[in-house]
Design an enzyme around this catalytic site. Structure first.
Site, PDB file in Angstrom:
ATOM      1  N   GLU A   1       0.818  -1.218   0.000  1.00  0.00           N
ATOM      2  CA  GLU A   1       0.000   0.000   0.000  1.00  0.00           C
ATOM      3  C   GLU A   1       0.850   1.266   0.000  1.00  0.00           C
ATOM      4  O   GLU A   1       0.495   2.253  -0.631  1.00  0.00           O
ATOM      5  CB  GLU A   1      -0.891   0.048   1.249  1.00  0.00           C
ATOM      6  CG  GLU A   1      -2.035  -0.914   1.251  1.00  0.00           C
ATOM      7  CD  GLU A   1      -2.824  -0.836   2.553  1.00  0.00           C
ATOM      8  OE1 GLU A   1      -2.912   0.250   3.151  1.00  0.00           O
ATOM      9  OE2 GLU A   1      -3.349  -1.881   2.962  1.00  0.00           O
ATOM     10  N   ASP A   2       1.949   1.242   0.725  1.00  0.00           N
ATOM     11  CA  ASP A   2       2.687   2.474   1.005  1.00  0.00           C
ATOM     12  C   ASP A   2       3.993   2.658   0.243  1.00  0.00           C
ATOM     13  O   ASP A   2       4.642   3.693   0.389  1.00  0.00           O
ATOM     14  CB  ASP A   2       2.981   2.560   2.504  1.00  0.00           C
ATOM     15  CG  ASP A   2       1.706   2.654   3.336  1.00  0.00           C
ATOM     16  OD1 ASP A   2       0.647   2.983   2.773  1.00  0.00           O
ATOM     17  OD2 ASP A   2       1.777   2.383   4.545  1.00  0.00           O
TER      18      ASP A   2
END
Length: 155
Positions: A41-42
């Site tokens: 996600e990051d």
């Protein structure tokens, strides 16, 4: 959701520490996936890269706990509630520890720009996710229930 300017790595380490120190989890794959749970996600890291380095079991758990950033925040939050009961045991443990870390962080320090109502809504939403994870770790669930009780959130 960051309540302060602490280094990014503190969160995944904190989640893994909750699993090992509080829940007594010793499975290396679960702890590795906990450390990597927000990576896709990051960062630009892919699930394929995680599988190459850490294997299929870790990849599967990371995939289970990864939100699709192409969806709206509301859709992602709703899907977490819906998917929780269907997760593997390892993914459930990671989600429980992640929620526990985040709720403790919120209790300690309200993020800049968050109202008391937003904090309360986060607790209510987290309780709905946790409902679908129940049975995975009574000890983590007890810690979460205590936080929910303190906020007057039904479990």
């Amino acid at each position: 959701r960051s309540s302060d300017l602490s280094p990014y790595i503190n969160h995944p380490i904190g989640v893994a520490k909750i699993l090992s120190h509080e829940a007594g989890i010793e499975e290396i794959a679960v702890l590795q996936a906990a450390l990597l749970h927000d990576t896709v996600e990051d960062t630009d890291t892919t699930l394929s890269e995680i599988e190459e380095v850490f294997g299929k079991e870790v990849r599967k758990m990371v995939e289970e706990v990864t939100d699709n950033k192409m969806l709206s925040k509301e859709e992602r939050k709703q899907l977490q509630i819906e998917h929780a009961p269907h997760c593997s045991q390892g993914a459930k443990l990671i989600k429980l520890a992640d929620k526990l870390y985040n709720l403790r962080d919120l209790k300690r320090c309200t993020p800049e720009g968050w109202t008391e109502q937003r904090v309360q809504e986060y607790f209510v939403w987290a309780s709905k996710v946790v409902k679908g994870l129940r049975g995975a770790s009574p000890i983590l669930e007890m810690s979460l229930d205590q936080l929910f009780l303190e906020r007057g959130v039904p479990t």
